[in-house]
Design a protein around this motif. Structure first.
Motif, PDB file in Angstrom:
ATOM      1  N   GLY A  63      14.851  31.875  -6.611  1.00 52.58           N
ATOM      2  CA  GLY A  63      14.807  31.193  -5.321  1.00 52.58           C
ATOM      3  C   GLY A  63      15.966  30.243  -5.134  1.00 52.58           C
ATOM      4  O   GLY A  63      15.994  29.467  -4.176  1.00 52.58           O
ATOM      5  N   ASP A  64      16.921  30.287  -6.067  1.00 51.73           N
ATOM      6  CA  ASP A  64      18.055  29.361  -6.017  1.00 51.73           C
ATOM      7  C   ASP A  64      19.374  30.121  -6.010  1.00 51.73           C
ATOM      8  O   ASP A  64      20.335  29.727  -6.673  1.00 51.73           O
ATOM      9  CB  ASP A  64      18.016  28.397  -7.210  1.00 51.73           C
ATOM     10  N   THR A  65      19.424  31.228  -5.292  1.00 49.24           N
ATOM     11  CA  THR A  65      20.662  31.984  -5.202  1.00 49.24           C
ATOM     12  C   THR A  65      21.652  31.269  -4.289  1.00 49.24           C
ATOM     13  O   THR A  65      21.294  30.328  -3.566  1.00 49.24           O
ATOM     14  CB  THR A  65      20.408  33.399  -4.664  1.00 49.24           C
ATOM     15  N   LEU A  66      22.911  31.730  -4.319  1.00 47.85           N
ATOM     16  CA  LEU A  66      23.905  31.150  -3.424  1.00 47.85           C
ATOM     17  C   LEU A  66      23.492  31.328  -1.976  1.00 47.85           C
ATOM     18  O   LEU A  66      23.716  30.451  -1.134  1.00 47.85           O
ATOM     19  CB  LEU A  66      25.265  31.821  -3.678  1.00 47.85           C
ATOM     20  N   TYR A  67      22.853  32.449  -1.687  1.00 51.02           N
ATOM     21  CA  TYR A  67      22.336  32.711  -0.338  1.00 51.02           C
ATOM     22  C   TYR A  67      21.342  31.628   0.072  1.00 51.02           C
ATOM     23  O   TYR A  67      21.378  31.136   1.207  1.00 51.02           O
ATOM     24  CB  TYR A  67      21.673  34.089  -0.321  1.00 51.02           C
ATOM     25  N   ASP A  68      20.458  31.228  -0.851  1.00 49.64           N
ATOM     26  CA  ASP A  68      19.445  30.215  -0.533  1.00 49.64           C
ATOM     27  C   ASP A  68      20.088  28.853  -0.254  1.00 49.64           C
ATOM     28  O   ASP A  68      19.640  28.117   0.635  1.00 49.64           O
ATOM     29  CB  ASP A  68      18.450  30.099  -1.689  1.00 49.64           C
ATOM     30  N   TYR A  69      21.141  28.511  -1.005  1.00 54.80           N
ATOM     31  CA  TYR A  69      21.803  27.228  -0.767  1.00 54.80           C
ATOM     32  C   TYR A  69      22.569  27.233   0.548  1.00 54.80           C
ATOM     33  O   TYR A  69      22.585  26.234   1.269  1.00 54.80           O
ATOM     34  CB  TYR A  69      22.740  26.895  -1.935  1.00 54.80           C
ATOM     35  N   TYR A  70      23.209  28.357   0.861  1.00 56.34           N
ATOM     36  CA  TYR A  70      23.873  28.472   2.156  1.00 56.34           C
ATOM     37  C   TYR A  70      22.857  28.346   3.286  1.00 56.34           C
ATOM     38  O   TYR A  70      23.104  27.694   4.305  1.00 56.34           O
ATOM     39  CB  TYR A  70      24.594  29.817   2.256  1.00 56.34           C
ATOM     40  N   LYS A  71      21.719  28.997   3.098  1.00 54.94           N
ATOM     41  CA  LYS A  71      20.692  28.968   4.138  1.00 54.94           C
ATOM     42  C   LYS A  71      20.145  27.551   4.325  1.00 54.94           C
ATOM     43  O   LYS A  71      19.889  27.116   5.457  1.00 54.94           O
ATOM     44  CB  LYS A  71      19.571  29.936   3.781  1.00 54.94           C
ATOM     45  N   LEU A  72      19.971  26.819   3.214  1.00 52.83           N
ATOM     46  CA  LEU A  72      19.502  25.433   3.311  1.00 52.83           C
ATOM     47  C   LEU A  72      20.511  24.581   4.069  1.00 52.83           C
ATOM     48  O   LEU A  72      20.141  23.798   4.952  1.00 52.83           O
ATOM     49  CB  LEU A  72      19.268  24.871   1.908  1.00 52.83           C
ATOM     50  N   ALA A  73      21.791  24.723   3.722  1.00 55.25           N
ATOM     51  CA  ALA A  73      22.822  23.949   4.417  1.00 55.25           C
ATOM     52  C   ALA A  73      22.857  24.294   5.902  1.00 55.25           C
ATOM     53  O   ALA A  73      22.986  23.408   6.762  1.00 55.25           O
ATOM     54  CB  ALA A  73      24.183  24.211   3.778  1.00 55.25           C
ATOM     55  N   PHE A  74      22.699  25.580   6.213  1.00 55.35           N
ATOM     56  CA  PHE A  74      22.698  26.017   7.609  1.00 55.35           C
ATOM     57  C   PHE A  74      21.526  25.396   8.363  1.00 55.35           C
ATOM     58  O   PHE A  74      21.679  24.918   9.493  1.00 55.35           O
ATOM     59  CB  PHE A  74      22.629  27.547   7.668  1.00 55.35           C
ATOM     60  N   ARG A  75      20.355  25.390   7.748  1.00 56.83           N
ATOM     61  CA  ARG A  75      19.173  24.840   8.415  1.00 56.83           C
ATOM     62  C   ARG A  75      19.322  23.343   8.650  1.00 56.83           C
ATOM     63  O   ARG A  75      18.910  22.824   9.696  1.00 56.83           O
ATOM     64  CB  ARG A  75      17.929  25.122   7.575  1.00 56.83           C
ATOM     65  N   LEU A  76      19.891  22.624   7.701  1.00 55.49           N
ATOM     66  CA  LEU A  76      20.108  21.183   7.868  1.00 55.49           C
ATOM     67  C   LEU A  76      21.074  20.909   9.017  1.00 55.49           C
ATOM     68  O   LEU A  76      20.832  20.026   9.856  1.00 55.49           O
ATOM     69  CB  LEU A  76      20.635  20.583   6.564  1.00 55.49           C
ATOM     70  N   ILE A  77      22.159  21.661   9.044  1.00 55.47           N
ATOM     71  CA  ILE A  77      23.156  21.466  10.115  1.00 55.47           C
ATOM     72  C   ILE A  77      22.562  21.831  11.474  1.00 55.47           C
ATOM     73  O   ILE A  77      22.723  21.103  12.462  1.00 55.47           O
ATOM     74  CB  ILE A  77      24.413  22.302   9.828  1.00 55.47           C
ATOM     75  N   LEU A  78      21.863  22.958  11.524  1.00 59.33           N
ATOM     76  CA  LEU A  78      21.279  23.395  12.784  1.00 59.33           C
ATOM     77  C   LEU A  78      20.212  22.416  13.261  1.00 59.33           C
ATOM     78  O   LEU A  78      20.110  22.116  14.464  1.00 59.33           O
ATOM     79  CB  LEU A  78      20.683  24.791  12.621  1.00 59.33           C
ATOM     80  N   ALA A  79      19.402  21.890  12.330  1.00 57.80           N
ATOM     81  CA  ALA A  79      18.381  20.912  12.710  1.00 57.80           C
ATOM     82  C   ALA A  79      19.014  19.639  13.260  1.00 57.80           C
ATOM     83  O   ALA A  79      18.509  19.035  14.215  1.00 57.80           O
ATOM     84  CB  ALA A  79      17.505  20.592  11.504  1.00 57.80           C
ATOM     85  N   LEU A  80      20.146  19.226  12.681  1.00 61.59           N
ATOM     86  CA  LEU A  80      20.851  18.047  13.175  1.00 61.59           C
ATOM     87  C   LEU A  80      21.377  18.283  14.585  1.00 61.59           C
ATOM     88  O   LEU A  80      21.272  17.413  15.463  1.00 61.59           O
ATOM     89  CB  LEU A  80      22.000  17.702  12.227  1.00 61.59           C
ATOM     90  N   ILE A  81      21.917  19.483  14.818  1.00 59.52           N
ATOM     91  CA  ILE A  81      22.427  19.814  16.156  1.00 59.52           C
ATOM     92  C   ILE A  81      21.293  19.808  17.178  1.00 59.52           C
ATOM     93  O   ILE A  81      21.426  19.265  18.286  1.00 59.52           O
ATOM     94  CB  ILE A  81      23.130  21.178  16.127  1.00 59.52           C
ATOM     95  N   VAL A  82      20.163  20.426  16.803  1.00 61.60           N
ATOM     96  CA  VAL A  82      19.011  20.464  17.698  1.00 61.60           C
ATOM     97  C   VAL A  82      18.524  19.049  17.999  1.00 61.60           C
ATOM     98  O   VAL A  82      18.195  18.710  19.149  1.00 61.60           O
ATOM     99  CB  VAL A  82      17.883  21.311  17.080  1.00 61.60           C
ATOM    100  N   ALA A  83      18.479  18.200  16.971  1.00 57.77           N
ATOM    101  CA  ALA A  83      18.012  16.820  17.170  1.00 57.77           C
ATOM    102  C   ALA A  83      18.937  16.054  18.116  1.00 57.77           C
ATOM    103  O   ALA A  83      18.480  15.275  18.973  1.00 57.77           O
ATOM    104  CB  ALA A  83      17.914  16.105  15.822  1.00 57.77           C
ATOM    105  N   LEU A  84      20.231  16.255  17.979  1.00 57.25           N
ATOM    106  CA  LEU A  84      21.181  15.571  18.855  1.00 57.25           C
ATOM    107  C   LEU A  84      21.034  16.048  20.300  1.00 57.25           C
ATOM    108  O   LEU A  84      21.022  15.236  21.239  1.00 57.25           O
ATOM    109  CB  LEU A  84      22.603  15.821  18.357  1.00 57.25           C
ATOM    110  N   ILE A  85      20.936  17.364  20.496  1.00 57.49           N
ATOM    111  CA  ILE A  85      20.768  17.899  21.854  1.00 57.49           C
ATOM    112  C   ILE A  85      19.442  17.435  22.442  1.00 57.49           C
ATOM    113  O   ILE A  85      19.360  17.039  23.622  1.00 57.49           O
ATOM    114  CB  ILE A  85      20.844  19.438  21.827  1.00 57.49           C
TER     115      ILE A  85
END
Length: 418
Positions: A63-85
């Protein structure tokens, strides 16, 4: 005096509203993963076409593949964008307690369900099994940190079942709003231990265990003022007022009964599936006819007898027939993967034949005729690949090893630390 519930229309400050928007968006992308996965895959393809690199998912059990870390970073960034909008668009809302109420309800069942799944897998011991026969022969220094943790957990029924019962208790307590906070505290303690084990023994479930730990902390945070008053400030705390989902009493009673039946049914199904899996693949799985560890006392290959020298890279030292028809051969140098042969075994008890079958292509790589010379000695004669082999062996099993036969003692005049 009653404490205000989560639906009391008390205005939130700006930081609290922004924090909620970010947390809500992140949870939507994480525990409602279909939305986040679709967006991530689209974005990943776009980035891959621009930068010439792409991170793809591959099933591996980790559950800790490079894909999973990329996905976590993507979700954090996207959540921040959604919160700002969300903050720019919605400036009139003074609070989001109804949305928080619905979100809290969903997370309770989400977290509780996983606690039950992991808990019952430990209570019935399908997650951790007894040390396998090859594990008993593998040098401690050759074990991976995860392998060491799995051996540690699987050895003790008592500790495995106890840790599982704690997870089950936390999950069940979360299912009801009145016991939510107690369940969150139990889950937080349990998941903190799990997360630290994953971090300490390099077990690749770090991200998910931290997610469950974080969600447990979320529920504690909802009641942090009341908890601080009770445990630190020694102040009186009133009852928590909870809003029932329906106005008619019969509807709420029906909901509680239905939920209780669903919990019992789901728990029963988990127990049934766990017992079934344990009987097929776990500690209760049947042992093959030739189950055991066969120490090679005499090894003859192509009519040439090889002495038992630890520097020999050809001579076999142990032949192991384990559960699930798996097998291993340890050469004289037991350390290192090159000195170990993996195979599946198939035993013909009528004709006294045992076949070694390749894991890679299911072809028969060896076939031996076996017979007993006395109660503990076996002789094997046959062909492995292109070599003619004869072995005189001494049979043992897990009960001949101190780790498995030492047992538990109430009274110890001296520590028995070996």
């Amino acid at each position: 005096m009653n404490q205000p519930n989560t639906l009391t229309a008390t205005p939130w400050n700006g930081f609290t509203k922004f924090l909620f928007r970010f947390f809500f968006a992140f949870c939507a992308f994480s525990i409602l993963p279909a939305i986040g996965n679709i967006l991530f895959n689209i974005t990943n393809e776009l980035v891959g076409s621009l930068l010439g690199t792409e991170v793809s998912y591959h099933p591996s059990g980790s559950g800790d593949t490079l894909y999973d870390y990329y996905k976590l970073a993507f979700r954090l960034i996207l959540a921040l964008i959604v919160a700002l909008i969300w903050t720019l668009v919605d400036r009139k809302s003074k609070e989001y307690k109804l949305i928080l109420y619905l979100q809290e309800t969903y997370i309770r069942y989400y977290l509780g369900a996983f606690m039950l799944v992991y808990g019952f897998s430990k209570v019935i011991k399908t997650q951790f099994g007894y040390p396998s026969l090859p594990a008993l022969l593998s040098p401690l220094g050759d074990k991976s940190p995860m392998g060491l943790a799995w051996t540690f957990m699987g050895y003790s029924d008592t500790y495995s079942i106890f840790s599982g019962l704690c997870e089950v208790a936390g999950g069940l307590l979360l299912m009801y709003r009145k016991t939510r906070t107690l369940g969150a505290i139990v889950c937080f303690g349990v998941m903190l231990n799990v997360f630290l084990i994953n971090m300490s023994y390099d077990i690749p479930v770090k991200l998910f265990s931290f997610e469950l730990l974080f969600l447990s902390a979320f529920f504690i945070g909802l009641d942090y003022k009341r908890l601080v008053n009770v445990f630190i400030l020694n102040k009186p705390v009133g009852t928590q007022v909870n809003r029932p989902p329906f106005k008619p009493k019969w509807a709420n009673l029906t909901t509680q009964i239905a939920k209780g039946v669903a919990i019992v049914a789901a728990s029963g199904l988990m127990i049934y599936n766990g017992l079934k899996s344990q009987a097929q693949y776990g500690d209760a799985a049947p042992k093959p006819p030739m189950y055991g560890i066969y120490e090679v006392e005499e090894f003859v290959i192509n009519n040439d007898t090889l002495p038992p020298m630890l520097t020999d890279t050809i001579r076999w030292r142990y032949v192991i027939i384990d559960k699930w028809d798996s097998g291993n051969v340890f050469k004289m140098q037991t350390s290192g993967s090159k000195n170990r042969i993996y195979f599946r075994s198939k035993t013909d008890t009528l004709n006294k034949h045992i076949s070694f079958i390749s894991y890679n292509d299911s072809t028969e790589v060896g076939k031996f005729k076996y017979y007993k010379t006395d109660s503990i000695h076996y002789t094997f004669e046959g062909i492995y690949k292109n070599d003619t082999i004869k072995m005189n062996t001494l049979r043992t099993d897990e009960n001949d090893y101190l780790l498995m036969n030492r047992g538990f003692h109430w009274i110890n005049e001296y520590p028995y630390n070996r």
